[in-house]
Structure formats: C-alpha cells, structure tokens
Enzyme design. Structure first.
Site, PDB file in Angstrom:
ATOM      1  N   SER A 105       0.826  -1.211   0.000  1.00  0.00           N
ATOM      2  CA  SER A 105       0.000   0.000   0.000  1.00  0.00           C
ATOM      3  C   SER A 105       0.858   1.260   0.000  1.00  0.00           C
ATOM      4  O   SER A 105       1.724   1.429   0.853  1.00  0.00           O
ATOM      5  CB  SER A 105      -0.873   0.043   1.254  1.00  0.00           C
ATOM      6  OG  SER A 105      -1.665  -1.099   1.341  1.00  0.00           O
TER       7      SER A 105
ATOM      8  N   HIS B 213      -5.709  -8.802  -0.904  1.00  0.00           N
ATOM      9  CA  HIS B 213      -5.653  -9.213   0.499  1.00  0.00           C
ATOM     10  C   HIS B 213      -6.793 -10.178   0.804  1.00  0.00           C
ATOM     11  O   HIS B 213      -7.851 -10.133   0.175  1.00  0.00           O
ATOM     12  CB  HIS B 213      -5.788  -7.991   1.416  1.00  0.00           C
ATOM     13  CG  HIS B 213      -4.800  -6.901   1.125  1.00  0.00           C
ATOM     14  ND1 HIS B 213      -4.968  -6.019   0.094  1.00  0.00           N
ATOM     15  CD2 HIS B 213      -3.632  -6.572   1.727  1.00  0.00           C
ATOM     16  CE1 HIS B 213      -3.951  -5.186   0.059  1.00  0.00           C
ATOM     17  NE2 HIS B 213      -3.117  -5.492   1.044  1.00  0.00           N
TER      18      HIS B 213
ATOM     19  N   HIS C 108      -6.599   4.650   6.585  1.00  0.00           N
ATOM     20  CA  HIS C 108      -5.967   4.174   5.346  1.00  0.00           C
ATOM     21  C   HIS C 108      -5.248   5.326   4.626  1.00  0.00           C
ATOM     22  O   HIS C 108      -4.187   5.136   4.030  1.00  0.00           O
ATOM     23  CB  HIS C 108      -7.033   3.539   4.441  1.00  0.00           C
ATOM     24  CG  HIS C 108      -6.487   2.891   3.201  1.00  0.00           C
ATOM     25  ND1 HIS C 108      -5.504   1.916   3.238  1.00  0.00           N
ATOM     26  CD2 HIS C 108      -6.771   3.070   1.885  1.00  0.00           C
ATOM     27  CE1 HIS C 108      -5.224   1.530   1.987  1.00  0.00           C
ATOM     28  NE2 HIS C 108      -5.971   2.217   1.154  1.00  0.00           N
TER      29      HIS C 108
ATOM     30  N   HIS D 202      -3.983   0.661  -4.646  1.00  0.00           N
ATOM     31  CA  HIS D 202      -3.333  -0.463  -5.325  1.00  0.00           C
ATOM     32  C   HIS D 202      -3.686  -0.441  -6.812  1.00  0.00           C
ATOM     33  O   HIS D 202      -4.829  -0.671  -7.182  1.00  0.00           O
ATOM     34  CB  HIS D 202      -3.800  -1.800  -4.731  1.00  0.00           C
ATOM     35  CG  HIS D 202      -3.165  -2.109  -3.416  1.00  0.00           C
ATOM     36  ND1 HIS D 202      -2.053  -2.899  -3.298  1.00  0.00           N
ATOM     37  CD2 HIS D 202      -3.483  -1.726  -2.164  1.00  0.00           C
ATOM     38  CE1 HIS D 202      -1.718  -2.996  -2.022  1.00  0.00           C
ATOM     39  NE2 HIS D 202      -2.571  -2.291  -1.306  1.00  0.00           N
TER      40      HIS D 202
ATOM     41  N   TYR E 277      -8.730 -10.004   3.279  1.00  0.00           N
ATOM     42  CA  TYR E 277      -9.916  -9.300   3.776  1.00  0.00           C
ATOM     43  C   TYR E 277     -10.826  -8.819   2.642  1.00  0.00           C
ATOM     44  O   TYR E 277     -11.968  -8.439   2.882  1.00  0.00           O
ATOM     45  CB  TYR E 277      -9.536  -8.115   4.688  1.00  0.00           C
ATOM     46  CG  TYR E 277      -8.720  -7.016   4.044  1.00  0.00           C
ATOM     47  CD1 TYR E 277      -9.271  -6.142   3.125  1.00  0.00           C
ATOM     48  CD2 TYR E 277      -7.385  -6.844   4.373  1.00  0.00           C
ATOM     49  CE1 TYR E 277      -8.532  -5.140   2.534  1.00  0.00           C
ATOM     50  CE2 TYR E 277      -6.619  -5.857   3.796  1.00  0.00           C
ATOM     51  CZ  TYR E 277      -7.203  -5.001   2.875  1.00  0.00           C
ATOM     52  OH  TYR E 277      -6.443  -4.022   2.287  1.00  0.00           O
ATOM     53  N   GLU E 278     -10.332  -8.819   1.416  1.00  0.00           N
ATOM     54  CA  GLU E 278     -11.182  -8.412   0.295  1.00  0.00           C
ATOM     55  C   GLU E 278     -12.187  -9.514  -0.072  1.00  0.00           C
ATOM     56  O   GLU E 278     -13.040  -9.322  -0.929  1.00  0.00           O
ATOM     57  CB  GLU E 278     -10.322  -8.057  -0.919  1.00  0.00           C
ATOM     58  CG  GLU E 278      -9.491  -6.802  -0.695  1.00  0.00           C
ATOM     59  CD  GLU E 278      -8.550  -6.505  -1.843  1.00  0.00           C
ATOM     60  OE1 GLU E 278      -9.033  -6.086  -2.900  1.00  0.00           O
ATOM     61  OE2 GLU E 278      -7.330  -6.703  -1.680  1.00  0.00           O
TER      62      GLU E 278
ATOM     63  N   ALA F  49       2.909  -2.053   3.889  1.00  0.00           N
ATOM     64  CA  ALA F  49       2.737  -0.986   4.865  1.00  0.00           C
ATOM     65  C   ALA F  49       2.361  -1.665   6.168  1.00  0.00           C
ATOM     66  O   ALA F  49       1.598  -2.625   6.164  1.00  0.00           O
ATOM     67  CB  ALA F  49       1.633  -0.042   4.424  1.00  0.00           C
TER      68      ALA F  49
ATOM     69  N   MET G   3      -1.593  -6.611   7.251  1.00  0.00           N
ATOM     70  CA  MET G   3      -2.669  -7.485   6.767  1.00  0.00           C
ATOM     71  C   MET G   3      -2.280  -8.226   5.487  1.00  0.00           C
ATOM     72  O   MET G   3      -3.149  -8.585   4.682  1.00  0.00           O
ATOM     73  CB  MET G   3      -3.931  -6.646   6.515  1.00  0.00           C
ATOM     74  CG  MET G   3      -4.369  -5.811   7.705  1.00  0.00           C
ATOM     75  SD  MET G   3      -5.731  -4.723   7.271  1.00  0.00           S
ATOM     76  CE  MET G   3      -5.831  -3.700   8.750  1.00  0.00           C
ATOM     77  N   SER G   4      -1.000  -8.447   5.295  1.00  0.00           N
ATOM     78  CA  SER G   4      -0.573  -9.105   4.046  1.00  0.00           C
ATOM     79  C   SER G   4       0.684  -9.941   4.308  1.00  0.00           C
ATOM     80  O   SER G   4       0.942 -10.340   5.439  1.00  0.00           O
ATOM     81  CB  SER G   4      -0.283  -8.046   2.979  1.00  0.00           C
ATOM     82  OG  SER G   4       0.837  -7.268   3.343  1.00  0.00           O
TER      83      SER G   4
ATOM     84  N   ASN H 113       2.342   4.009  10.349  1.00  0.00           N
ATOM     85  CA  ASN H 113       1.641   4.631  11.481  1.00  0.00           C
ATOM     86  C   ASN H 113       2.079   3.954  12.765  1.00  0.00           C
ATOM     87  O   ASN H 113       2.583   2.833  12.751  1.00  0.00           O
ATOM     88  CB  ASN H 113       0.123   4.454  11.319  1.00  0.00           C
ATOM     89  CG  ASN H 113      -0.269   2.998  11.172  1.00  0.00           C
ATOM     90  OD1 ASN H 113      -0.025   2.383  10.138  1.00  0.00           O
ATOM     91  ND2 ASN H 113      -0.848   2.441  12.209  1.00  0.00           N
TER      92      ASN H 113
HETATM   93  N1  HPA Z   1      -2.434  -2.357  11.499  1.00  0.00           N
HETATM   94  C1  HPA Z   1      -2.626  -3.308  10.578  1.00  0.00           C
HETATM   95  N2  HPA Z   1      -2.257  -3.165   9.317  1.00  0.00           N
HETATM   96  C2  HPA Z   1      -1.669  -2.034   8.961  1.00  0.00           C
HETATM   97  C3  HPA Z   1      -1.447  -0.992   9.874  1.00  0.00           C
HETATM   98  C4  HPA Z   1      -1.859  -1.159  11.218  1.00  0.00           C
HETATM   99  O1  HPA Z   1      -1.698  -0.286  12.082  1.00  0.00           O
HETATM  100  N3  HPA Z   1      -0.833   0.013   9.189  1.00  0.00           N
HETATM  101  C5  HPA Z   1      -0.689  -0.426   7.906  1.00  0.00           C
HETATM  102  N4  HPA Z   1      -1.197  -1.661   7.763  1.00  0.00           N
END
Ligand code: HPA
Length: 280
Positions: free
Chosen positions: A35, A88, A255, A66, A90-91, A118, A219-220, A243
């Site tokens: 991402s 992902h 996001h 993406h 989750y999609e 990310a 998440m990947s 973050n």
């Molecule tokens: N948590 C989960 N997935 C993420 C995060 C997060 O804080 N930042 C970027 N992808």
C-alpha cells in the site's frame, strides 16, 4: 470467481504461459509492492506491462491505493517482475487467490521474492516513515487455521510440510543491511505479525501482539511468504512503517495515513532494493 478453493498446476501454468507470451524478459526477481509503495514500479526500465484483467484466474484489488498490473523489465541490470498492487484476504479472496501470483512467479522460474508492505509500528521506538527489515514473522492468521497451504499438496510445487525456520533469507537480509548502510538509509529490523484485517487492532490486540514478540503489524505478506518458501524461493521482506499502532488507545489509524506515509518511504526503499539487486 471469488473464493476459489485452490488452483491446479495446469491453471497456474495457464497464467504463466500468458505472462511469458507478453514479455521479452525471463525475470529472476519478483517484487510485490504494498500500500502506497506502488510508484516504485515507475523505476523499472523498458518495461512490458500486463494489466491484471488480462490474466486468467488473477485476482484484482478492490482497495484504493493499489494499481493492478504487472510491470516486467530491468532494475539495476536484473530482470524483475513487479506486482504493482496486490490483493488481500480481507477483500474476500481465498488464500489460493491471494497467493496465486507467487505460484505464477515460481512457475516462471523466479528465484527471489522481494515483498514489501505498509505496517503499523508496535515496537515503541518505531515511527511512521521507518523502514523495517523483516527478520521473521508471526503467522497469527495461520494459527487461526487460515494457511494458503491447506488443501491438496502437489509435490511439483513443494513438500507437504515445508520448513519455515528461515522464512526470510539471511544472505538477502545482509545485502539489504549493507545497501541501507552504504546509502545512508536507516533500516530497522523486527518481527512482522500478519493478521486478516480489515479492522485495525484494538489497544488490547496490540498489547497482546507486543507480548508475543511482534514489532510491526499488517494485513498481508505472511501468506505470500509461506507459499514462496513452499515453492523454494528465497525471500526478502521490508515493511514501511506507516503509522504508530494504537497501543495507548489515544490515536486513530486511517488508510489515508497509511498511503501518505508509503509515498514518503518510496525513495529509501528504492535505494535499498537497488542495492540488493546490484549485489545479487
Ligand atoms: N495495522 C494493521 N495493518 C496495517 C497498519 C496497522 O496499524 N498500518 C498499515 N497496515
């Protein structure tokens, strides 16, 4: 087709044949851009571009940030296949769909997978903008029974019980450290934990993950790396810390923030990847 349970070798080879027919390159390195990191593909020289929509069985991302295409060309003299955008779990895609691109890379003869993502910082010293060499991962999503290798095992693709003691290749990690040092890029190191998402973590989740030894959360990556190792590929993983994960419960995660931080990290990440490719 959503949630396809698994792909046969013939289906994987069908995709690989389309890729082969559309490029003049025989890539040795595969690169997955996470991402906000997709612009790294712009550095690929003399590229052949294949939109994901042109590939049979190939999943296309529904997530903003993406792009969906393969960029195949050279970087630092190495033939590379770059996934500009990934999907992902989750999609709503199955694990087989999420990891199909890695299987196709394997069948194309790609030996090295460089995977980026990310991630949120769990380690208290990590901050947005940091890059982290993934030294190991915590397969939380796998521990809850979601593993891309569940299902029939085709020995032509790998063994039933693959070793994961060195999921991230030590020699490639060392090349990344050297590249970062030589180019004055700060490269942190740590353990990435892979969750399903899409909701970000609660403060209690994060305290638990910290106790379990995680430094960054995302998440990947974990499913792709699992399949790459099963297929005998060597893996380098780098997280872009987008973050601070919200351990104290006082900051919100979005996001947009993840994408913005991604853009800022591309130059450093590019320096490291160029250095690694040059050192191969
Ligand atoms: N948590 C989960 N997935 C993420 C995060 C997060 O804080 N930042 C970027 N992808």
């Amino acid at each position: 087709m959503i949630n396809e349970p698994f792909f046969s070798l013939a289906q994987i080879d069908e995709v690989a044949a389309v890729v082969r027919a559309r490029t003049r390159y025989q890539p040795r390195v595969g690169l997955i851009l996470g991402s906000g990191l997709g612009s790294l593909a712009d550095s690929i020289e003399l590229s052949d571009i294949i939109p994901y929509a042109d590939l049979p069985h190939w999943p296309t991302s529904t997530v903003w940030g993406h792009t969906g295409q393969l960029v195949i060309g050279t970087l630092e003299g190495q033939a590379a296949l770059v996934m500009q955008g990934r999907v992902h779990f989750y999609e709503g895609y199955s694990m087989a769909q999420v990891t199909l691109p890695v299987r196709v890379m394997q069948r194309l003869g790609i030996e090295i997978l460089i995977v980026t993502n990310a991630a949120g910082a769990i380690h208290p010293d990590f901050a947005p903008g940091d890059l982290m060499l993934i030294t190991d991962h915590l397969n939380m999503i796998g521990m809850s029974g979601i593993n891309p290798l569940i299902g029939p095992n085709d020995p032509a693709l790998g063994q039933r019980f693959p070793d994961m003691s060195q999921a991230y290749d030590r020699a490639l990690g060392e090349l990344a450290r050297q590249a970062a040092r030589q180019r004055n890029v700060i490269l942190r190191e740590g353990v990435y934990v892979g969750l399903s998402g899409p909701a970000f973590e609660t403060p209690a989740d994060l305290r638990f993950l910290r106790m379990a030894g995680a430094d960054a959360v995302g998440m990947s990556t974990v499913p792709e790396v699992t399949v790459a190792r099963h297929g005998g590929m060597r893996v380098l993983g780098i997280s872009g810390i987008s973050n601070k994960a919200n351990l104290d419960g006082n900051t919100l995660t979005s996001h947009e923030e993840v994408l913005e931080a991604g853009r800022l990290m591309v130059p450093g990440l590019e320096k490291i990847i160029r250095g690694v490719l040059r050192g191969l």
